[in-house]
Design an enzyme around this catalytic site. Structure first.
Site, PDB file in Angstrom:
ATOM      1  N   CYS A 115      -1.102   7.861  -3.321  1.00  0.00           N
ATOM      2  CA  CYS A 115      -1.544   6.911  -2.303  1.00  0.00           C
ATOM      3  C   CYS A 115      -2.052   7.574  -1.033  1.00  0.00           C
ATOM      4  CB  CYS A 115      -0.435   5.909  -1.986  1.00  0.00           C
ATOM      5  SG  CYS A 115       1.078   6.654  -1.365  1.00  0.00           S
TER       6      CYS A 115
ATOM      7  N   VAL B 204       3.933   1.309  15.722  1.00  0.00           N
ATOM      8  CA  VAL B 204       2.698   0.745  16.280  1.00  0.00           C
ATOM      9  C   VAL B 204       2.678   0.861  17.796  1.00  0.00           C
ATOM     10  CG1 VAL B 204       1.361  -1.377  16.565  1.00  0.00           C
ATOM     11  CG2 VAL B 204       2.336  -0.812  14.329  1.00  0.00           C
TER      12      VAL B 204
ATOM     13  N   ARG C 225      -7.939   8.899   4.015  1.00  0.00           N
ATOM     14  CA  ARG C 225      -9.032   7.926   3.855  1.00  0.00           C
ATOM     15  C   ARG C 225      -9.655   7.592   5.194  1.00  0.00           C
ATOM     16  NH1 ARG C 225      -9.061   2.729   5.253  1.00  0.00           N
ATOM     17  NH2 ARG C 225      -6.791   2.536   5.258  1.00  0.00           N
ATOM     18  N   ARG C 226      -8.815   7.241   6.174  1.00  0.00           N
ATOM     19  CA  ARG C 226      -9.355   6.857   7.479  1.00  0.00           C
ATOM     20  C   ARG C 226     -10.052   8.023   8.166  1.00  0.00           C
ATOM     21  NH1 ARG C 226      -3.922   3.441   9.098  1.00  0.00           N
ATOM     22  NH2 ARG C 226      -4.598   1.406   8.296  1.00  0.00           N
TER      23      ARG C 226
ATOM     24  N   LYS D 253       0.816  -1.214   0.000  1.00  0.00           N
ATOM     25  CA  LYS D 253       0.000   0.000   0.000  1.00  0.00           C
ATOM     26  C   LYS D 253       0.855   1.271   0.000  1.00  0.00           C
ATOM     27  CE  LYS D 253      -0.731   0.250   5.040  1.00  0.00           C
ATOM     28  NZ  LYS D 253      -0.078   1.576   5.246  1.00  0.00           N
ATOM     29  N   ASP D 254       2.145   1.155   0.359  1.00  0.00           N
ATOM     30  CA  ASP D 254       3.024   2.324   0.378  1.00  0.00           C
ATOM     31  C   ASP D 254       3.733   2.561  -0.950  1.00  0.00           C
ATOM     32  OD1 ASP D 254       2.439   2.799   3.065  1.00  0.00           O
ATOM     33  OD2 ASP D 254       4.087   1.540   3.769  1.00  0.00           O
TER      34      ASP D 254
ATOM     35  N   ARG E   2       1.816   4.345  18.974  1.00  0.00           N
ATOM     36  CA  ARG E   2       0.409   4.664  18.710  1.00  0.00           C
ATOM     37  C   ARG E   2      -0.499   4.005  19.743  1.00  0.00           C
ATOM     38  NH1 ARG E   2      -0.357   5.038  12.160  1.00  0.00           N
ATOM     39  NH2 ARG E   2       1.738   5.805  11.683  1.00  0.00           N
TER      40      ARG E   2
ATOM     41  N   ARG F 162       1.539   9.869  13.823  1.00  0.00           N
ATOM     42  CA  ARG F 162       2.701   9.245  13.210  1.00  0.00           C
ATOM     43  C   ARG F 162       3.362   8.365  14.270  1.00  0.00           C
ATOM     44  NH1 ARG F 162       5.388  11.341   8.981  1.00  0.00           N
ATOM     45  NH2 ARG F 162       6.303   9.258   8.984  1.00  0.00           N
ATOM     46  N   GLY F 163       4.404   7.649  13.875  1.00  0.00           N
ATOM     47  CA  GLY F 163       5.134   6.823  14.830  1.00  0.00           C
ATOM     48  C   GLY F 163       4.878   5.350  14.623  1.00  0.00           C
TER      49      GLY F 163
END
Length: 343
Positions: free
Chosen positions: A246, A152, A131-132, A83-84, A155, A149-150
């Site tokens: 993207c 997982v 999108r989210r 996806k990136d 977050r 950002r950052g």
């Protein structure tokens, strides 16, 4: 170039998630090639620039440094989150394998498991994805979104600490991390029918040079999953046809059903809940045509249509790309260009 019998050097971003998913590919490649695979951590712009991805231009910020290292011969292959990756692959590179996709859904992570649509007014939801952000406002207009950002862990910590009420993450990323990254937190899977995700989400791309040794290309080909490649080719073709990059507020998810390809795609307005979507089902092979299986548009406007002409005589990869481009064309005909930022 790597000689037969040498170590295969796998270039990867330095994040824990990137190295974990690269490790899965490394083990699979070792099994099919009989050669050791060594991870080569590489720092990308997306890892060092802490600005919002929507500001720095998300397209390619995680891939450019890795691709430069591959061209310089510092590694033999790369593993990306598909996806990136920009939809246009440079002529000197090739996506040699797309392994079977993991869970393509997003999840909403909260402290107590309260569903996203039930969170109280003003609850703070962490995500930096246009999108989210748009999908959060569709699901629950009372919520507030905060740029995020950052890695997982950081977050999730912002939810555990109470700084945020929820974060939106990719289910595949959580599943690829070692241990139990959620701890006491709760994850609500967001169904693809109402919450489709980014083109290629949940899939990995193994990239190498177009002139890579034949034995390396053959080993990578053994990792390729045709059904996943067909589906993500259609999804990425929708993004390519929309020509917005993207970080566009759009979603596309495709799946093969009884030999046909079903593609759901939505383009969102940033925050007001408006969106334009299409749901089409098309045959991948001339002999797989099913009676009474028209595509169905959904959300706005209502109606029906079959999306793309049958790709008779085309190979399934070419057919899936044609279907995805046709979906993009139909979205643009219905006004999607007015909702999209221009690159």
């Amino acid at each position: 170039m790597t000689a037969a019998g040498d170590v295969i050097r796998l270039g990867t971003r330095r994040s824990a998630l990137a190295q974990a998913q690269s490790g899965h590919v490394a083990k699979a490649l070792e099994a099919v090639s009989g050669r050791r695979v060594e991870l080569v951590p590489i720092t990308s712009e997306g890892d060092t620039n802490r600005a919002s991805l929507s500001e720095i231009g998300g397209q390619g910020v995680f891939a450019t440094a890795l691709r430069d290292a591959l061209r310089r011969g510092e590694c033999d292959i790369l593993v990306h989150s598909l996806k990136d990756l920009p939809t246009q692959v440079p002529d000197d590179l090739v996506i040699a394998a797309i392994p079977a996709r993991a869970d393509a859904r997003d999840v909403a992570v909260t402290r107590d498991g309260t569903p996203l649509h039930e969170l109280k007014t003003g609850s703070a939801i962490g995500t930096g994805s246009p999108r989210r952000i748009a999908q959060v406002h569709v699901r629950n207009p009372r919520l507030h979104t905060a740029d995020l950002r950052g890695n997982v862990d950081s977050r999730l910590q912002r939810v555990a600490s109470g700084e945020l009420d929820a974060v939106i993450l990719a289910a595949a990323g959580l599943s690829r991390l070692d241990g139990d990254p959620l701890g006491e937190l709760k994850a609500e899977p967001l169904g693809l029918a109402e919450w489709p995700t980014a083109p290629g989400q949940g899939a990995l791309a193994v990239e190498t040079t177009a002139d890579a040794p034949a034995e390396l290309l053959a080993a990578l080909a053994a990792l390729d999953d045709e059904a996943t490649r067909i589906a993500v080719t259609a999804e990425r073709a929708v993004l390519e046809g929309l020509d917005s990059g993207c970080q566009a507020p759009m979603a596309a998810h495709a799946e093969i059903i009884d030999g046909d390809l079903r593609v759901r795609a939505v383009v969102y307005a940033p925050r007001d809940g408006w969106r334009i979507g299409i749901d089409v089902t098309e045959p991948l092979h001339p002999d797989s045509v099913k009676a009474g299986a028209p595509g169905e548009e959904y959300i706005h406007p209502n109606g029906s249509g079959n999306g793309a002409d049958s790709a008779d005589g085309a190979d399934p990869i070419s057919a899936s790309r044609a279907i995805g481009l046709s979906v993009a064309h139909r979205l643009l005909e219905r006004g999607a260009a007015d909702l999209l930022p221009r690159p």
